[in-house]
Design an enzyme around this catalytic site. Sequence first.
Site, short mmCIF file in Angstrom:
data_model
loop_
_atom_site.label_atom_id
_atom_site.label_comp_id
_atom_site.label_asym_id
_atom_site.label_seq_id
_atom_site.Cartn_x
_atom_site.Cartn_y
_atom_site.Cartn_z
N ALA A 97 0.88 -1.16 0.00
CA ALA A 97 0.00 0.00 0.00
C ALA A 97 0.92 1.21 0.00
CB ALA A 97 -0.91 -0.01 1.22
N SER A 98 0.96 1.92 -1.11
CA SER A 98 1.92 3.02 -1.27
C SER A 98 1.64 4.16 -0.31
CB SER A 98 1.88 3.52 -2.71
OG SER A 98 2.18 2.49 -3.61
#
Length: 398
Positions: A97-98
């Site tokens: 999850a950036s």
Amino acid sequence: MSATPERLDRLIAALDPDEAGDIGEPIREAVRAVPRHLFIPPVGLVVEEEGAPYLIDRDADPGTWWDTVYSRSIIVTQLNDGATELRGLRGDSTSSASAPSTVADLLNHLQPGPGHRILEVGTGTGWTAALLSHLVGDHGEVTSVEVDPQVAGQAAKNLAAAGVRARLLVGDGALGCSDGEPYDRVHVTCGVRDIPYAWVEQCRPGGVIVLPWHPGYGTSHALRLEVQEDGTAVGRVVGYAGYMMMRSQRPEAGEEPPPGQERRHYRSALDPRALDQLGAGVDLAIGALTGLRSHTSEGADEDGPYVRTWVSDPDDTRSWAVVTWRPGSADHGVQQVGERPVWDEVLRAYARWVSWGEPHWQRYGITVAPGGQSIWLDTPERVLSSAGACTDQHTCHG
């Protein structure tokens, strides 16, 4: 526990202009509307720029889990393409999850709007696909392509839990998805060195492609391209974006040469740390002029602390160099291997960048055409060649 107003406010604060540019209100509203926690697994691995990686566990420590989810943190969700458990804490990060600020920044450059047809390359957890779906509304469409079946399967569950409808496909995102074209926007969530022309072909004239571009040498960049009537895409470097590389373009692992290769040892006056400290402008020049790749590491051995810069030929793993800085040294040790003198090429490219007046990264752009891509300085007509020259010497020196 839940996504309290305080946690949401903290997440929105992580998107402030100091971190990610002037983020528009539609993107802020989308971040508020799409709960990030629905796209984060119960156990995630947090990898910060400094400090050791650590786990967040929703069941064992829910407070830390919720606070981390609604922060600016990158949360790794897969190691070694799923072959290594997150609880092992070590391995190559292959899905995540950036950082919300980076996600918002790329969306800001993309400017998706109501009714747009979007191609997303790299579904990941599905959060960005959900944000895109919110931004394009009921009359738009999001097609998202993910290469990893396991990652894609979990993203489908996440999106369903969030009540988001998006078209999800498992496949090689470098090929795009031709049966959904023409797209108004192409949004890429993995690092790319060579930009697939399929994305240009499948995007309408005037459409926009935004991607994390990693030319190989130095840092990664956010790149915004606009598709032209002649079938090319032209655009500029617009910031920084560090993402995991597209699987088909990952560099080969390893830093050591095959056994028996001769190593040439000599000294270099240029401090290898200087190239990092000078910023992305010199990285782009060296990458454009040489086509080499690099990375820098820090550590210590029996001789004390060091900083090492590795430079290699991506098409010939037998040609590489390593330059080692140590405290108090007036010059720096170089080991060079293979037929191509890669460190000498770096020095020549650095000197050329200085002769041009040390142009900032904002002056660089790229053109993608059916025959490949070209990097340019200031205007698309002033292409930097791999031979170490610029096609417009006056501009490159000014």
